[in-house]
Design an enzyme around this catalytic site. Structure first.
Site, PDB file in Angstrom:
ATOM      1  N   ASP A  35      -9.653  30.790  54.424  1.00  0.00           N
ATOM      2  CA  ASP A  35     -10.222  30.902  55.755  1.00  0.00           C
ATOM      3  C   ASP A  35      -9.299  31.798  56.587  1.00  0.00           C
ATOM      4  OD1 ASP A  35     -11.768  30.193  58.102  1.00  0.00           O
ATOM      5  OD2 ASP A  35     -10.113  28.872  58.644  1.00  0.00           O
ATOM      6  N   ASP A  37      -9.449  32.267  60.783  1.00  0.00           N
ATOM      7  CA  ASP A  37      -9.079  31.688  62.082  1.00  0.00           C
ATOM      8  C   ASP A  37      -8.417  30.324  61.896  1.00  0.00           C
ATOM      9  OD1 ASP A  37      -9.961  33.700  63.852  1.00  0.00           O
ATOM     10  OD2 ASP A  37     -12.024  33.004  63.707  1.00  0.00           O
ATOM     11  N   ASP A 234      -8.513  25.348  57.749  1.00  0.00           N
ATOM     12  CA  ASP A 234      -7.960  24.434  58.749  1.00  0.00           C
ATOM     13  C   ASP A 234      -9.003  23.492  59.345  1.00  0.00           C
ATOM     14  OD1 ASP A 234      -8.293  25.852  61.984  1.00  0.00           O
ATOM     15  OD2 ASP A 234      -9.218  26.646  60.170  1.00  0.00           O
TER      16      ASP A 234
END
Length: 282
Positions: A35, A37, A234
């Site tokens: 991922d 961001d 996250d």
């Protein structure tokens, strides 16, 4: 930008590798889906140790690719930003929701007219795909939603009218929050979709994470095997849920337990930061 030098981070990673208890499944991982961001970067700043971690994983022969929910970006744009920040990448290393729009059943082989509730560059991309676009709610067949920092209440109201008149709802992602630099959190596409669903009761279809469509497409595109691929991110709601639905191992990075789910998923591994990845995938 993290540690003072790549050498310093590399020394830290290598120094304590032998002290880490590594789960047996980590040994079979060949591909890492990362991922962006909140994982690899925060706004225009790389996460601490991200550059060095990716370099070391690649050095070990791991396939490292980036699958992101960023709604207004192209593969070329993401690859360019990664390279500028110090992680060399090509468009072939990236998957974004925007470029999968023409493959979705709502728009594939169809003359469906799209009402774009999204940034101007997303609208331009939709038009480049040859998908008809309309600004008239009464003529819309599909409302496509992406994060747009210039969106107005009138835009939201027009999309609501399109949905009331029978248009279907298609979101580029369902991320309710977007982590920026210095710990700042801003509303994401999922927050916009939530407003539309609350106002109309219309159910949403999804392009990006955590949809099985997005993960299966990534596995096919990158030639990755389900049994030897791990999703690293996250966000419990998109990265971890999506990875698990697709049958992948999952790693939660950053320690955030924020979720909108009544029964949050349990990742296979939790790490404080992305810099720790090479300790587990050797």
């Amino acid at each position: 930008m993290g540690f003072g030098s790549g050498q310093a981070v590399d020394q830290v990673i290598r120094a304590d590798e032998n002290e880490v208890a590594v789960p047996a499944w980590c040994q079979r991982i060949e591909t890492l889906f990362l991922d962006l961001d909140g994982c690899v970067w925060f706004g225009d700043r790389l996460a601490e140790g991200a550059r060095e971690a990716v370099a070391l994983l690649r050095e070990r022969g791991k396939q490292v690719v980036f699958i992101t929910n960023v709604s207004s970006a192209t593969r070329h744009g993401i690859a360019g930003k990664l390279t500028e920040l110090g992680i060399p990448a090509s468009p072939d290393d990236v998957q974004v929701p925007l470029e999968l729009l023409p493959r979705h059943e709502f728009l594939k082989d169809s003359e469906a007219r799209v009402f774009p509730l999204c940034a101007a560059r997303v609208r331009a991309a939709i038009e480049e795909f040859g998908i008809p676009v309309t600004d008239e709610p009464a003529r819309a067949d599909v409302v496509v939603v992406g994060r747009d920092t210039e969106m107005t209440y009138d835009d939201l109201a027009a999309a609501t009218q399109a949905l009331y008149r029978g248009a279907r709802l298609l979101a580029l992602n369902m991320d309710s929050r977007v982590p920026m630099e210095d710990g700042v959190i801003v509303p994401g596409t999922g927050a916009i979709v939530a407003a539309l669903r609350e106002a109309t009761g219309v159910q949403v279809e999804l392009i990006g994470k955590p949809s099985r469509f997005f993960f299966d497409t990534a596995l096919d595109t990158f030639g990755a095997r389900r049994a030897s691929t791990v999703m690293v991110g996250d966000t419990l709601d998109s990265d971890i849920v999506g990875g698990q639905v697709a049958g992948l191992k999952t790693v939660l990075v950053g320690g955030s337990r924020y979720t909108t789910l009544s029964e949050p998923p349990t990742p296979d591994l939790e790490l404080a930061r992305i810099a720790s990845l090479p300790r587990y995938f050797r």
